[in-house]
Design a protein around this motif. Sequence first.
Motif, PDB file in Angstrom:
ATOM      1  N   ARG A  61       0.863  -0.993  -0.100  1.00  0.00           N
ATOM      2  CA  ARG A  61      -0.030   0.046  -0.096  1.00  0.00           C
ATOM      3  C   ARG A  61       0.857   1.172  -0.039  1.00  0.00           C
ATOM      4  O   ARG A  61       1.767   1.405   0.753  1.00  0.00           O
ATOM      5  CB  ARG A  61      -0.834   0.163   1.196  1.00  0.00           C
ATOM      6  N   SER A  62       0.488   2.355  -0.763  1.00  0.00           N
ATOM      7  CA  SER A  62       1.353   3.549  -0.853  1.00  0.00           C
ATOM      8  C   SER A  62       0.515   4.499  -0.142  1.00  0.00           C
ATOM      9  O   SER A  62      -0.828   4.628  -0.028  1.00  0.00           O
ATOM     10  CB  SER A  62       1.329   3.963  -2.377  1.00  0.00           C
ATOM     11  N   LYS A  63       1.286   5.452   0.136  1.00  0.00           N
ATOM     12  CA  LYS A  63       0.743   6.845   0.778  1.00  0.00           C
ATOM     13  C   LYS A  63      -0.025   7.569  -0.278  1.00  0.00           C
ATOM     14  O   LYS A  63       0.023   7.503  -1.452  1.00  0.00           O
ATOM     15  CB  LYS A  63       1.732   7.639   1.462  1.00  0.00           C
ATOM     16  N   PRO A  64      -1.004   8.316  -0.069  1.00  0.00           N
ATOM     17  CA  PRO A  64      -1.718   9.323  -1.018  1.00  0.00           C
ATOM     18  C   PRO A  64      -0.692  10.010  -1.572  1.00  0.00           C
ATOM     19  O   PRO A  64       0.353  10.847  -1.048  1.00  0.00           O
ATOM     20  CB  PRO A  64      -2.533  10.115  -0.235  1.00  0.00           C
ATOM     21  N   ILE A  65      -0.868  10.622  -3.157  1.00  0.00           N
ATOM     22  CA  ILE A  65      -0.055  11.431  -3.764  1.00  0.00           C
ATOM     23  C   ILE A  65       0.406  12.738  -3.130  1.00  0.00           C
ATOM     24  O   ILE A  65       1.412  13.279  -3.346  1.00  0.00           O
ATOM     25  CB  ILE A  65      -0.502  11.342  -5.197  1.00  0.00           C
ATOM     26  N   GLY A  66      -0.550  13.075  -2.358  1.00  0.00           N
ATOM     27  CA  GLY A  66      -0.495  14.562  -1.842  1.00  0.00           C
ATOM     28  C   GLY A  66       0.597  14.537  -0.653  1.00  0.00           C
ATOM     29  O   GLY A  66       1.253  15.634  -0.522  1.00  0.00           O
ATOM     30  N   GLU A  67       0.992  13.371  -0.327  1.00  0.00           N
ATOM     31  CA  GLU A  67       1.965  13.354   1.007  1.00  0.00           C
ATOM     32  C   GLU A  67       3.454  13.314   0.028  1.00  0.00           C
ATOM     33  O   GLU A  67       4.378  13.530   0.877  1.00  0.00           O
ATOM     34  CB  GLU A  67       2.120  12.071   1.361  1.00  0.00           C
ATOM     35  N   GLU A 100       4.035   9.977  -9.838  1.00  0.00           N
ATOM     36  CA  GLU A 100       3.326   8.662  -9.764  1.00  0.00           C
ATOM     37  C   GLU A 100       4.238   7.458  -9.875  1.00  0.00           C
ATOM     38  O   GLU A 100       4.021   6.569  -9.354  1.00  0.00           O
ATOM     39  CB  GLU A 100       2.220   8.742 -10.916  1.00  0.00           C
ATOM     40  N   MET A 132       6.229   6.843  -6.695  1.00  0.00           N
ATOM     41  CA  MET A 132       5.305   6.178  -5.851  1.00  0.00           C
ATOM     42  C   MET A 132       5.540   4.706  -5.787  1.00  0.00           C
ATOM     43  O   MET A 132       4.982   3.864  -5.026  1.00  0.00           O
ATOM     44  CB  MET A 132       3.902   6.647  -5.723  1.00  0.00           C
TER      45      MET A 132
END
Length: 223
Positions: free
Chosen positions: A144-150, A166, A169
């Motif tokens: 699982r990845s963090k949200p792109i905003g982070e 992207e 990530m």
Amino acid sequence: MKVDFDRAIQERHSVRQYTDRPIEGDVLERLQAEIAKVNEESGLKVQLFLNEPKAFGGMMLKGLMKFKNAVNYISMIGPKSDDLDVKAGYYGEHLVLFAQTLGLRTCWAMMAKKKESERSSDDGDRTVISISIGYGENDGAPHRSKPIGEFADIEGAPEWFVRGVECAMLAPTGINKQGFRFERDGDKVRIVTGSSTLQMIDRGIVMYHFEYGAGKENFTWVD
């Protein structure tokens, strides 16, 4: 060294369990040729070791890390320098993705024993990290990845920057920490990384992914 890695970046995950199928024939020749290209371009002294069961044979690696049939590895070696860890991460990730296109599976392995590669290195060289490689019993699993905003402020950002973030990530990092962030000022990009043992290796890996997604012609790295 432009290669189409779109699919490899999406599908490559860490694999620690391998079959006993040897790396040989055309696959071996292509892998060795790519390592030679990396060494010529980077000044590194990357080496491929085959059929070396001791590298991942320790109790910690077999037990906690669950390595199985890990008898082949790429050793990221180079002349000692301030940027050696970054270069090892950058060019090591290129080889990891290239191996994926050959049907091989890989795992970055900081804890692997380095005795064989160190014996083959000059006194002015350092072995940074090893990468296990072989035919996987499985294809690994995504994390699982963090949200792109982070990772970056993408509001109003150009398409190339968003693509780069992207792609970054999907980069492997130590214990999947993803401790990095991108800052942009026009066509100048800065990568900010946290503090960890693998910080500089992770930096190189993430830089490679960002460059692939964004296109090196679209931006300049700044400190």
